[in-house]
Motif scaffolding. Structure first.
Motif, PDB file in Angstrom:
ATOM      1  N   UNK A   1       0.826  -1.202   0.000  1.00 40.43           N
ATOM      2  CA  UNK A   1       0.000   0.000   0.000  1.00 40.43           C
ATOM      3  C   UNK A   1       0.862   1.255   0.000  1.00 40.43           C
ATOM      4  N   UNK A   2       2.026   1.189   0.667  1.00 33.10           N
ATOM      5  CA  UNK A   2       2.885   2.367   0.799  1.00 33.10           C
ATOM      6  C   UNK A   2       3.668   2.657  -0.480  1.00 33.10           C
ATOM      7  N   UNK A   3       4.107   1.578  -1.141  1.00 29.22           N
ATOM      8  CA  UNK A   3       5.025   1.743  -2.284  1.00 29.22           C
ATOM      9  C   UNK A   3       4.541   2.719  -3.351  1.00 29.22           C
ATOM     10  N   UNK A   4       3.278   2.676  -3.751  1.00 35.75           N
ATOM     11  CA  UNK A   4       2.879   3.597  -4.836  1.00 35.75           C
ATOM     12  C   UNK A   4       2.791   5.056  -4.399  1.00 35.75           C
ATOM     13  N   UNK A   5       2.950   5.330  -3.113  1.00 37.38           N
ATOM     14  CA  UNK A   5       2.768   6.708  -2.646  1.00 37.38           C
ATOM     15  C   UNK A   5       3.860   7.649  -3.149  1.00 37.38           C
ATOM     16  N   UNK A   6       5.100   7.152  -3.187  1.00 38.36           N
ATOM     17  CA  UNK A   6       6.205   7.978  -3.693  1.00 38.36           C
ATOM     18  C   UNK A   6       5.913   8.386  -5.138  1.00 38.36           C
ATOM     19  N   UNK A   7       5.413   7.426  -5.892  1.00 38.71           N
ATOM     20  CA  UNK A   7       5.081   7.683  -7.291  1.00 38.71           C
ATOM     21  C   UNK A   7       3.966   8.724  -7.392  1.00 38.71           C
ATOM     22  N   UNK A   8       2.979   8.612  -6.527  1.00 40.27           N
ATOM     23  CA  UNK A   8       1.876   9.574  -6.504  1.00 40.27           C
ATOM     24  C   UNK A   8       2.398  10.981  -6.220  1.00 40.27           C
ATOM     25  N   UNK A   9       3.322  11.083  -5.250  1.00 43.89           N
ATOM     26  CA  UNK A   9       3.896  12.391  -4.918  1.00 43.89           C
ATOM     27  C   UNK A   9       4.622  12.986  -6.117  1.00 43.89           C
ATOM     28  N   UNK A  10       5.389  12.149  -6.806  1.00 42.12           N
ATOM     29  CA  UNK A  10       6.117  12.634  -7.981  1.00 42.12           C
ATOM     30  C   UNK A  10       5.141  13.122  -9.045  1.00 42.12           C
ATOM     31  N   UNK A  11       4.073  12.366  -9.236  1.00 39.47           N
ATOM     32  CA  UNK A  11       3.073  12.741 -10.245  1.00 39.47           C
ATOM     33  C   UNK A  11       2.442  14.084  -9.906  1.00 39.47           C
ATOM     34  N   UNK A  12       2.120  14.271  -8.628  1.00 43.53           N
ATOM     35  CA  UNK A  12       1.527  15.540  -8.208  1.00 43.53           C
ATOM     36  C   UNK A  12       2.496  16.695  -8.419  1.00 43.53           C
ATOM     37  N   UNK A  13       3.769  16.452  -8.082  1.00 40.14           N
ATOM     38  CA  UNK A  13       4.776  17.495  -8.250  1.00 40.14           C
ATOM     39  C   UNK A  13       4.902  17.877  -9.723  1.00 40.14           C
ATOM     40  N   UNK A  14       4.910  16.859 -10.577  1.00 38.14           N
ATOM     41  CA  UNK A  14       5.038  17.097 -12.014  1.00 38.14           C
ATOM     42  C   UNK A  14       3.841  17.893 -12.529  1.00 38.14           C
ATOM     43  N   UNK A  15       2.653  17.541 -12.062  1.00 37.96           N
ATOM     44  CA  UNK A  15       1.455  18.271 -12.483  1.00 37.96           C
ATOM     45  C   UNK A  15       1.564  19.744 -12.102  1.00 37.96           C
ATOM     46  N   UNK A  16       2.050  19.997 -10.888  1.00 37.46           N
ATOM     47  CA  UNK A  16       2.224  21.378 -10.430  1.00 37.46           C
ATOM     48  C   UNK A  16       3.178  22.136 -11.329  1.00 37.46           C
ATOM     49  N   UNK A  17       4.286  21.498 -11.698  1.00 36.62           N
ATOM     50  CA  UNK A  17       5.274  22.160 -12.553  1.00 36.62           C
ATOM     51  C   UNK A  17       4.714  22.394 -13.950  1.00 36.62           C
ATOM     52  N   UNK A  18       3.919  21.456 -14.428  1.00 37.43           N
ATOM     53  CA  UNK A  18       3.340  21.622 -15.764  1.00 37.43           C
ATOM     54  C   UNK A  18       2.335  22.776 -15.784  1.00 37.43           C
ATOM     55  N   UNK A  19       1.625  22.950 -14.672  1.00 36.33           N
ATOM     56  CA  UNK A  19       0.731  24.114 -14.552  1.00 36.33           C
ATOM     57  C   UNK A  19       1.545  25.407 -14.590  1.00 36.33           C
ATOM     58  N   UNK A  20       2.659  25.400 -13.851  1.00 36.31           N
ATOM     59  CA  UNK A  20       3.537  26.577 -13.826  1.00 36.31           C
ATOM     60  C   UNK A  20       4.022  26.898 -15.233  1.00 36.31           C
ATOM     61  N   UNK A  21       4.373  25.844 -15.975  1.00 39.33           N
ATOM     62  CA  UNK A  21       4.877  26.020 -17.338  1.00 39.33           C
ATOM     63  C   UNK A  21       3.814  26.636 -18.228  1.00 39.33           C
ATOM     64  N   UNK A  22       2.587  26.194 -18.047  1.00 40.08           N
ATOM     65  CA  UNK A  22       1.490  26.732 -18.844  1.00 40.08           C
ATOM     66  C   UNK A  22       1.340  28.235 -18.589  1.00 40.08           C
ATOM     67  N   UNK A  23       1.382  28.598 -17.306  1.00 44.89           N
ATOM     68  CA  UNK A  23       1.254  30.010 -16.942  1.00 44.89           C
ATOM     69  C   UNK A  23       2.410  30.833 -17.517  1.00 44.89           C
ATOM     70  N   UNK A  24       3.603  30.240 -17.439  1.00 41.76           N
ATOM     71  CA  UNK A  24       4.790  30.934 -17.937  1.00 41.76           C
ATOM     72  C   UNK A  24       4.685  31.141 -19.451  1.00 41.76           C
ATOM     73  N   UNK A  25       4.167  30.153 -20.135  1.00 42.67           N
ATOM     74  CA  UNK A  25       4.033  30.276 -21.585  1.00 42.67           C
ATOM     75  C   UNK A  25       3.001  31.341 -21.966  1.00 42.67           C
ATOM     76  N   UNK A  26       1.943  31.414 -21.175  1.00 40.94           N
ATOM     77  CA  UNK A  26       0.951  32.476 -21.403  1.00 40.94           C
ATOM     78  C   UNK A  26       1.602  33.844 -21.236  1.00 40.94           C
TER      79      UNK A  26
END
Ligand SMILES: [Zn+2]
Length: 249
Positions: A29-54
């Motif tokens: 149950x614990x193992x996929x959590x690190x992956x989830x955190x990375x995915x969330x972090x990546x999503x946040x950065x991709x949002x930032x990138x979108x704003x920066x491109x605008x």
């Protein structure tokens, strides 16, 4: 006595299997959590990138407009300068001079604005590059983690299968009434189910068992439960004595 010791040993073996099974299931149950955190972090950065491109798009449009306006008014100024030679009327001459003056002022203002804008653009482009690197690194890490997780989960699953096989075998060796008691406790209490008693203290709940029970347990005739936590208990020294005998044998 040796039958009693034998049953306790089998229960302890079963306990070891169950403890590992519980740990593995938690890990699963614990193992996929690190992956989830990375995915969330990546999503946040991709949002930032979108704003920066605008923002970059906006700045580039502003730049284009400023350059266009500067160009246009420079052209007007040039034309007016040529016209100026041909004007004889003083009023008209002054009016045109004023207009040229205004255009030049406006263009100086625009040039300043353009300088600031270019600076802003430069800063944001640097940010974009930095963000891009960060995103790329995170994507790489995510891919690695994903592959690792797949392997890890497979290993855990394989181990669980093995343990479940071992558990079946271990259960087959234990008399049904004792096994029922074990399973009854397992369904109701936190692990462990069977614990040792050290110097009259139950190592499951760390409370002293009553003297009467302590006398009983030392006899090693029947499997007792801790009166406080209800876990199955055995006297530690029975076990270590048995081990010592083995070592000497
Ligand atoms: Zn207890």
């Amino acid at each position: 006595m040796s039958k009693y010791i034998d049953q306790i040993k089998k229960l302890v073996t079963l306990q070891e299997i169950d403890t590992e099974l519980i740990e593995l299931k938690n890990k699963m149950e614990e193992s996929p959590k690190h992956l989830e955190n990375l995915k969330n972090e990546l999503e946040g950065l991709e949002d930032q990138m979108e704003q920066l491109e605008d923002r970059l798009k906006l700045l580039n449009n502003q730049k284009k407009k400023l350059e266009h306006d500067i160009e246009e008014d420079s052209h007007k100024i040039k034309k007016s300068k040529n016209k100026l030679m041909m004007i004889s009327n003083t009023r008209e001459y002054h009016a045109m001079m004023r207009e040229m003056d205004n255009l030049e002022k406006m263009n100086r203002f625009r040039e300043e604005e353009l300088t600031n804008l270019l600076e802003d653009l430069h800063i944001n482009l640097e940010k974009k590059e930095e963000l891009n690197n960060h995103i790329q690194n995170l994507r790489d890490e995510l891919a690695t983690s994903q592959a690792t997780l797949v392997t890890e989960l497979k290993q855990i699953n394989d181990r669980i299968k093995k343990l479940e096989g071992a558990r079946k075998k271990a259960c087959a060796d234990i008399p049904v009434p004792i096994l029922s008691r074990y399973n009854f406790i397992k369904d109701r209490l936190h692990n462990p189910i069977i614990v040792s008693v050290k110097k009259s203290v139950c190592t499951g709940c760390f409370i002293s068992i009553p003297p009467q029970s302590f006398v009983e347990i030392q006899k090693g005739e029947q499997i007792l439960s801790c009166p406080n936590c209800q876990r199955l208990i055995y006297w530690e020294e029975h076990f270590s004595a048995e081990n010592q005998v083995k070592e000497h044998a």
